[in-house]
Design a protein around this motif. Structure first.
Motif, PDB file in Angstrom:
ATOM      1  N   LEU A 110      41.878  25.090  34.004  1.00  0.00           N
ATOM      2  CA  LEU A 110      41.234  26.165  34.754  1.00  0.00           C
ATOM      3  C   LEU A 110      40.664  27.223  33.811  1.00  0.00           C
ATOM      4  O   LEU A 110      39.513  27.659  33.967  1.00  0.00           O
ATOM      5  CB  LEU A 110      42.245  26.800  35.707  1.00  0.00           C
ATOM      6  CG  LEU A 110      41.779  28.034  36.472  1.00  0.00           C
ATOM      7  CD1 LEU A 110      40.639  27.688  37.415  1.00  0.00           C
ATOM      8  CD2 LEU A 110      42.940  28.667  37.237  1.00  0.00           C
ATOM      9  N   VAL A 111      41.451  27.656  32.827  1.00  0.00           N
ATOM     10  CA  VAL A 111      40.993  28.682  31.891  1.00  0.00           C
ATOM     11  C   VAL A 111      39.792  28.185  31.096  1.00  0.00           C
ATOM     12  O   VAL A 111      38.826  28.929  30.849  1.00  0.00           O
ATOM     13  CB  VAL A 111      42.140  29.121  30.960  1.00  0.00           C
ATOM     14  CG1 VAL A 111      41.615  30.016  29.834  1.00  0.00           C
ATOM     15  CG2 VAL A 111      43.208  29.860  31.760  1.00  0.00           C
ATOM     16  N   GLU A 112      39.824  26.914  30.727  1.00  0.00           N
ATOM     17  CA  GLU A 112      38.690  26.344  29.994  1.00  0.00           C
ATOM     18  C   GLU A 112      37.418  26.387  30.852  1.00  0.00           C
ATOM     19  O   GLU A 112      36.339  26.734  30.357  1.00  0.00           O
ATOM     20  CB  GLU A 112      39.014  24.904  29.589  1.00  0.00           C
ATOM     21  CG  GLU A 112      37.949  24.259  28.721  1.00  0.00           C
ATOM     22  CD  GLU A 112      38.336  22.856  28.272  1.00  0.00           C
ATOM     23  OE1 GLU A 112      37.533  22.217  27.583  1.00  0.00           O
ATOM     24  OE2 GLU A 112      39.454  22.409  28.628  1.00  0.00           O
ATOM     25  N   ARG A 113      37.549  26.063  32.144  1.00  0.00           N
ATOM     26  CA  ARG A 113      36.381  26.122  33.038  1.00  0.00           C
ATOM     27  C   ARG A 113      35.871  27.546  33.185  1.00  0.00           C
ATOM     28  O   ARG A 113      34.665  27.800  33.186  1.00  0.00           O
ATOM     29  CB  ARG A 113      36.734  25.555  34.416  1.00  0.00           C
ATOM     30  CG  ARG A 113      36.859  24.052  34.473  1.00  0.00           C
ATOM     31  CD  ARG A 113      36.748  23.529  35.897  1.00  0.00           C
ATOM     32  NE  ARG A 113      37.745  24.114  36.786  1.00  0.00           N
ATOM     33  CZ  ARG A 113      38.929  23.570  37.035  1.00  0.00           C
ATOM     34  NH1 ARG A 113      39.274  22.426  36.451  1.00  0.00           N
ATOM     35  NH2 ARG A 113      39.785  24.149  37.861  1.00  0.00           N
ATOM     36  N   LYS A 114      36.811  28.502  33.339  1.00  0.00           N
ATOM     37  CA  LYS A 114      36.405  29.892  33.545  1.00  0.00           C
ATOM     38  C   LYS A 114      35.808  30.502  32.279  1.00  0.00           C
ATOM     39  O   LYS A 114      34.982  31.413  32.352  1.00  0.00           O
ATOM     40  CB  LYS A 114      37.592  30.727  34.030  1.00  0.00           C
ATOM     41  CG  LYS A 114      38.113  30.310  35.405  1.00  0.00           C
ATOM     42  CD  LYS A 114      37.007  30.392  36.443  1.00  0.00           C
ATOM     43  CE  LYS A 114      37.497  29.897  37.795  1.00  0.00           C
ATOM     44  NZ  LYS A 114      36.407  29.954  38.815  1.00  0.00           N
ATOM     45  N   ARG A 115      36.232  30.028  31.123  1.00  0.00           N
ATOM     46  CA  ARG A 115      35.629  30.476  29.875  1.00  0.00           C
ATOM     47  C   ARG A 115      34.152  30.068  29.846  1.00  0.00           C
ATOM     48  O   ARG A 115      33.289  30.837  29.395  1.00  0.00           O
ATOM     49  CB  ARG A 115      36.387  29.872  28.701  1.00  0.00           C
ATOM     50  CG  ARG A 115      35.809  30.161  27.342  1.00  0.00           C
ATOM     51  CD  ARG A 115      36.010  31.602  26.912  1.00  0.00           C
ATOM     52  NE  ARG A 115      37.384  31.887  26.519  1.00  0.00           N
ATOM     53  CZ  ARG A 115      37.808  33.101  26.150  1.00  0.00           C
ATOM     54  NH1 ARG A 115      36.950  34.114  26.144  1.00  0.00           N
ATOM     55  NH2 ARG A 115      39.071  33.305  25.820  1.00  0.00           N
ATOM     56  N   ALA A 116      33.872  28.858  30.345  1.00  0.00           N
ATOM     57  CA  ALA A 116      32.485  28.371  30.347  1.00  0.00           C
ATOM     58  C   ALA A 116      31.680  28.953  31.493  1.00  0.00           C
ATOM     59  O   ALA A 116      30.489  29.264  31.340  1.00  0.00           O
ATOM     60  CB  ALA A 116      32.478  26.846  30.416  1.00  0.00           C
ATOM     61  N   VAL A 141      40.758  35.957  39.262  1.00  0.00           N
ATOM     62  CA  VAL A 141      41.786  36.494  38.369  1.00  0.00           C
ATOM     63  C   VAL A 141      41.652  35.968  36.945  1.00  0.00           C
ATOM     64  O   VAL A 141      41.673  36.762  35.987  1.00  0.00           O
ATOM     65  CB  VAL A 141      43.196  36.217  38.946  1.00  0.00           C
ATOM     66  CG1 VAL A 141      44.278  36.537  37.907  1.00  0.00           C
ATOM     67  CG2 VAL A 141      43.420  37.039  40.210  1.00  0.00           C
ATOM     68  N   PRO A 142      41.508  34.654  36.710  1.00  0.00           N
ATOM     69  CA  PRO A 142      41.382  34.195  35.308  1.00  0.00           C
ATOM     70  C   PRO A 142      40.175  34.801  34.595  1.00  0.00           C
ATOM     71  O   PRO A 142      40.266  35.127  33.407  1.00  0.00           O
ATOM     72  CB  PRO A 142      41.247  32.673  35.453  1.00  0.00           C
ATOM     73  CG  PRO A 142      41.853  32.347  36.764  1.00  0.00           C
ATOM     74  CD  PRO A 142      41.548  33.512  37.646  1.00  0.00           C
ATOM     75  N   SER A 143      39.060  34.944  35.304  1.00  0.00           N
ATOM     76  CA  SER A 143      37.868  35.499  34.667  1.00  0.00           C
ATOM     77  C   SER A 143      38.084  36.953  34.266  1.00  0.00           C
ATOM     78  O   SER A 143      37.627  37.391  33.201  1.00  0.00           O
ATOM     79  CB  SER A 143      36.665  35.376  35.611  1.00  0.00           C
ATOM     80  OG  SER A 143      36.377  34.022  35.890  1.00  0.00           O
ATOM     81  N   VAL A 144      38.781  37.723  35.107  1.00  0.00           N
ATOM     82  CA  VAL A 144      39.083  39.107  34.757  1.00  0.00           C
ATOM     83  C   VAL A 144      39.976  39.158  33.516  1.00  0.00           C
ATOM     84  O   VAL A 144      39.766  39.974  32.606  1.00  0.00           O
ATOM     85  CB  VAL A 144      39.747  39.840  35.945  1.00  0.00           C
ATOM     86  CG1 VAL A 144      40.229  41.234  35.514  1.00  0.00           C
ATOM     87  CG2 VAL A 144      38.784  39.960  37.114  1.00  0.00           C
TER      88      VAL A 144
END
Length: 414
Positions: free
Chosen positions: A206-212, A218-221
């Motif tokens: 999930l974090v890898e997707r949101k980084r891209a 919440v993860p993007s924030v």
């Protein structure tokens, strides 16, 4: 029966109370009251495998421990019993150290917890309420036409993680596996650690997707937060948020539905009124709090607590349910619970649930309970109330099942 409370230093071998087994599963409240009479507000106990620890029962003592995070620290590596802990110890998921916000201390903890609080503060609670209502409506649609349901597995257990997945911007297709693995990771058993690893892998993806491709979630924030969190830190902290949101909130929903279906104050009247869902939610936090006991805190140096001598490295289990019921605490015999939020159910102090996590959990619980009662207002238990069974755990308070019946209804189409 042991003698009336008169602490020995150190506690005698036969004074330590086994903190496991069927006695706590049958009537934990009575056990806590007996322990308080026999041992005072701080009880020498034996955890699984007969490892020594302290159970903090007193409201004032729990407040003292949670307020002083320097003396009663969170890093599990401080424990003075590690040489005695077998690799397959059933409580290992609660104590194995990892560099998440859960086990950090001091400025590092404030940095991590502050970022989580800011990310949760960015969640629009009105949008969250609408999302939870839609989730609850979809679940009710699955059984509304049958006239019967089992509200733990079909409703309460499925809502929090679906809400969290929405706040995290996760695809709905990943939610069922996440529900299963989070539940297993929070249980005491051989599947806990493998399930935790699978949840960690899901959060890393999930974090890898949101980084891209960042979004309004919440993860993007957290990725953009000025605290400068690394991806590994975010993954671990998302795991903490997920675990804290899922099982406790699911149990809060289930325990509240049980109260409203068994207490005459919450029956629907001829004029359509009933005692409020908010009142029931608050009473559950006092009397049937989802997190009964919590591991824990570790003494940073020799000290005294509740008349007991605590040695450096001793483990203290926070008896949140027992503290809530302490007659010498905030809940005296004549206290009105309406609006009284002085319970310890969300912890306290630096390591308590960070603001606004309790408010987010309440939005999830309140909105979904209200949807169920609105959609199926004549819901009643399908079994005698006394036959309802609690899951066998001294750590969490939740029902094994909650079978109900109601007049079959059409699906909402909402």
């Amino acid at each position: 029966m042991t003698a009336p409370f008169s602490p020995t230093d150190p506690p005698a071998a036969d004074e330590r109370v086994p903190f496991y087994g069927e006695r706590f599963q049958r009537d934990a409240t009575a056990m806590y009251a007996q322990m308080r009479r026999d041992h005072g507000p701080v009880v020498p106990i034996l955890l699984d495998g007969d490892l020594p620890a302290w159970l903090v029962l007193g409201y004032r003592e729990v407040h003292q421990v949670t307020e002083d995070s320097e003396l009663f620290a969170r890093d599990t590596r401080r424990w003075n019993q590690w040489e005695e802990v077998p690799d397959d110890w059933p409580l290992m998921p609660y104590v194995v150290h990892n560099p998440s916000v859960m086990f950090t201390e001091g400025g590092e903890h404030r940095r991590r917890a502050g970022a989580i609080g800011d990310a949760l503060s960015d969640v629009d609670q009105f949008d969250l309420q609408r999302s939870c209502e839609q989730i609850a409506d979809r679940l009710v649609d699955e059984f509304a036409g049958s006239g019967q349901a089992e509200l733990i597995s079909q409703f309460a257990q499925r809502i929090p993680i679906a809400a969290v997945a929405g706040m995290f911007g996760m695809p709905e297709s990943e939610t069922p596996d996440l529900v299963r693995d989070v539940a297993l990771s929070l249980d005491v058993g051989p599947e806990a650690m493998p399930a935790y690893a699978r949840v960690q892998e899901a959060m890393a993806r999930l974090v890898e997707r949101k980084r891209a491709e960042p979004g309004m979630d919440v993860p993007s924030v957290l990725l953009e937060h000025p605290a400068g969190l690394s991806d590994d830190e975010i993954v671990l902290d998302l795991l903490v948020v997920t675990a804290a949101a899922q099982q406790p909130t699911a149990n809060w929903i289930g325990n509240t539905l049980r109260l409203m279906l068994t207490d005459p104050r919450f029956e629907m009247t001829l004029t359509g009124g009933r005692a409020s869902v908010g009142q029931a939610l608050n009473e559950v936090l006092w009397h049937d709090t989802p997190t009964q006991n919590f591991i824990g805190r570790f003494a940073a140096r020799d000290t005294r607590l509740g008349g007991r001598r605590i040695r450096a490295g001793d483990l203290l289990v926070l008896g949140l349910a027992a503290a809530n019921a302490d007659p010498n605490g905030s809940l005296g015999p004549d206290v009105d619970l309406q609006g009284n939020r002085a319970h310890m159910s969300f912890g306290h102090g630096e390591h308590g649930c960070p603001y606004p996590a309790p408010e987010v959990a309440e939005v999830i619980a309140r909105s979904t309970v209200e949807v169920l009662l609105d959609r199926l207002p004549d819901t009643e238990l399908a079994v005698p109330a006394e036959s309802l069974a609690w899951r066998p755990s001294v750590w969490m308070r939740g029902l094994e099942s909650l079978p109900v019946r109601f007049t079959p209804a059409y699906v909402s189409g909402r």
